[in-house]
Design a protein around this motif. Structure first.
Motif, PDB file in Angstrom:
ATOM      1  N   ARG A   1       0.850  -1.181   0.000  1.00 38.66           N
ATOM      2  CA  ARG A   1       0.000   0.000   0.000  1.00 38.66           C
ATOM      3  C   ARG A   1       0.881   1.225   0.000  1.00 38.66           C
ATOM      4  O   ARG A   1       1.912   1.260   0.669  1.00 38.66           O
ATOM      5  CB  ARG A   1      -0.914   0.018   1.222  1.00 38.66           C
TER       6      ARG A   1
ATOM      7  N   CYS B   1       1.519   5.167   0.944  1.00 38.67           N
ATOM      8  CA  CYS B   1       1.085   6.157   1.926  1.00 38.67           C
ATOM      9  C   CYS B   1       0.946   7.503   1.233  1.00 38.67           C
ATOM     10  O   CYS B   1       1.921   8.019   0.674  1.00 38.67           O
ATOM     11  CB  CYS B   1       2.096   6.274   3.057  1.00 38.67           C
TER      12      CYS B   1
ATOM     13  N   GLU C   1      -4.191  11.587   2.796  1.00 39.15           N
ATOM     14  CA  GLU C   1      -5.091  10.621   3.421  1.00 39.15           C
ATOM     15  C   GLU C   1      -4.867  10.544   4.929  1.00 39.15           C
ATOM     16  O   GLU C   1      -5.715  10.028   5.651  1.00 39.15           O
ATOM     17  CB  GLU C   1      -4.874   9.227   2.820  1.00 39.15           C
ATOM     18  N   MET C   2      -3.735  11.016   5.376  1.00 41.43           N
ATOM     19  CA  MET C   2      -3.326  10.687   6.732  1.00 41.43           C
ATOM     20  C   MET C   2      -3.476  11.838   7.705  1.00 41.43           C
ATOM     21  O   MET C   2      -2.939  11.800   8.806  1.00 41.43           O
ATOM     22  CB  MET C   2      -1.877  10.195   6.720  1.00 41.43           C
TER      23      MET C   2
ATOM     24  N   PRO D   1     -10.043   6.606   8.659  1.00 40.27           N
ATOM     25  CA  PRO D   1     -10.619   5.367   8.120  1.00 40.27           C
ATOM     26  C   PRO D   1      -9.635   4.214   7.981  1.00 40.27           C
ATOM     27  O   PRO D   1      -9.982   3.060   8.225  1.00 40.27           O
ATOM     28  CB  PRO D   1     -11.172   5.802   6.759  1.00 40.27           C
ATOM     29  N   TRP D   2      -8.405   4.519   7.609  1.00 42.06           N
ATOM     30  CA  TRP D   2      -7.449   3.438   7.382  1.00 42.06           C
ATOM     31  C   TRP D   2      -6.687   3.026   8.639  1.00 42.06           C
ATOM     32  O   TRP D   2      -5.997   2.011   8.649  1.00 42.06           O
ATOM     33  CB  TRP D   2      -6.439   3.851   6.295  1.00 42.06           C
ATOM     34  N   ALA D   3      -6.777   3.812   9.699  1.00 42.98           N
ATOM     35  CA  ALA D   3      -5.949   3.565  10.884  1.00 42.98           C
ATOM     36  C   ALA D   3      -6.451   2.360  11.673  1.00 42.98           C
ATOM     37  O   ALA D   3      -7.648   2.158  11.858  1.00 42.98           O
ATOM     38  CB  ALA D   3      -5.931   4.794  11.776  1.00 42.98           C
ATOM     39  N   MET D   4      -5.519   1.561  12.129  1.00 39.11           N
ATOM     40  CA  MET D   4      -5.833   0.446  13.017  1.00 39.11           C
ATOM     41  C   MET D   4      -5.586   0.810  14.478  1.00 39.11           C
ATOM     42  O   MET D   4      -6.284   0.313  15.370  1.00 39.11           O
ATOM     43  CB  MET D   4      -5.000  -0.781  12.640  1.00 39.11           C
TER      44      MET D   4
ATOM     45  N   SER E   1      -1.872   4.821  12.825  1.00 42.58           N
ATOM     46  CA  SER E   1      -0.996   3.871  12.136  1.00 42.58           C
ATOM     47  C   SER E   1      -1.768   2.631  11.721  1.00 42.58           C
ATOM     48  O   SER E   1      -2.828   2.298  12.274  1.00 42.58           O
ATOM     49  CB  SER E   1       0.174   3.469  13.046  1.00 42.58           C
ATOM     50  N   ASP E   2      -1.223   1.993  10.697  1.00 44.36           N
ATOM     51  CA  ASP E   2      -1.606   0.634  10.311  1.00 44.36           C
ATOM     52  C   ASP E   2      -0.311  -0.060   9.902  1.00 44.36           C
ATOM     53  O   ASP E   2       0.770   0.527  10.057  1.00 44.36           O
ATOM     54  CB  ASP E   2      -2.685   0.654   9.216  1.00 44.36           C
TER      55      ASP E   2
ATOM     56  N   TRP F   1       1.166  -0.367   7.274  1.00 42.13           N
ATOM     57  CA  TRP F   1       1.877   0.252   6.165  1.00 42.13           C
ATOM     58  C   TRP F   1       2.235   1.709   6.419  1.00 42.13           C
ATOM     59  O   TRP F   1       3.239   2.187   5.917  1.00 42.13           O
ATOM     60  CB  TRP F   1       1.023   0.163   4.891  1.00 42.13           C
ATOM     61  N   CYS F   2       1.388   2.398   7.132  1.00 44.71           N
ATOM     62  CA  CYS F   2       1.536   3.854   7.230  1.00 44.71           C
ATOM     63  C   CYS F   2       1.385   4.317   8.675  1.00 44.71           C
ATOM     64  O   CYS F   2       0.769   3.639   9.506  1.00 44.71           O
ATOM     65  CB  CYS F   2       0.472   4.560   6.389  1.00 44.71           C
TER      66      CYS F   2
END
Length: 211
Positions: free
Chosen positions: A4, A6, A10-11, A37-40, A86-87, A89-90
């Motif tokens: 993915r 970064c 988006e961040m 939305p993408w963060a874990m 964070s996730d 990847w990013c």
């Protein structure tokens, strides 16, 4: 393998509350930010400087987008905070926001100032030298008076309750307390014998006076 890219746009993490520069904030604030939305996971830092070099409270691995600071912060202080999303990847940090915690000021007046000293529990007042201090809302402060030599405690004013040399104050607003000291009376003895001007007194006279 899954990959993915970064993308910075988006961040972006949008902080919500306390608002930047907020004053009168509780010492256990709930820090809130928008979901990414993408963060874990989210990591949060609370610092004493605007660069967040001195981190005094932190948490890692949050899955919710808010956190209540614990243990409590100091009253009447300015703090700075930031969030990392964070996730696998990013990751990215938010901007740094500030807030100032609520505090009420307790002031002690001594009458006279030479009559004695006053200390507080929790610590903050040592009057003597430091006769006012900030305390968090709802804090019960116990003031203890120590009379100087030749002085005695005459009374308190402005307390919620008193107990001998102690004054209790609950901080629900700025408060002022007065402690009064008075001189310990010193009696003047009366001479009893030998009588004034008496002649023919023994060479080892017994000198007597009233208590």
């Amino acid at each position: 393998a899954q990959t993915r890219s970064c993308i910075v746009d988006e961040m972006q993490i949008r902080l919500l509350s306390p608002s930047n520069g907020a004053a009168g904030v509780t010492t256990t604030p709930t820090l809130d930010w928008e979901d990414v939305p993408w963060a874990m996971f989210y990591d949060v830092q609370v610092c004493t400087d605007s660069f967040c070099l001195n981190v005094i409270r932190s948490v890692t691995g949050l899955t919710a987008s808010q956190w209540t600071v614990s243990p409590p912060l100091e009253p009447g202080q300015t703090y700075y905070w930031q969030v990392r999303a964070s996730d696998p990847w990013c990751e990215t940090w938010s901007e740094v926001w500030s807030f100032t915690t609520l505090a009420y000021i307790l002031t002690v007046n001594r009458v006279p100032v030479t009559g004695g000293t006053v200390t507080s529990s929790p610590a903050g007042i040592d009057c003597g030298t430091t006769c006012s201090a900030s305390f968090g809302p709802g804090t019960t402060v116990t003031l203890t008076a120590t009379p100087a030599g030749g002085w005695q405690l005459a009374g308190w004013a402005g307390c919620d309750s008193t107990n001998s040399t102690q004054c209790m104050v609950t901080m629900n607003a700025d408060r002022a307390v007065q402690v009064n000291f008075s001189c310990i009376p010193v009696g003047t003895p009366s001479l009893l014998s030998p009588a004034n001007g008496l002649a023919g007194v023994s060479t080892t006279p017994l000198l007597d006076w009233s208590d």
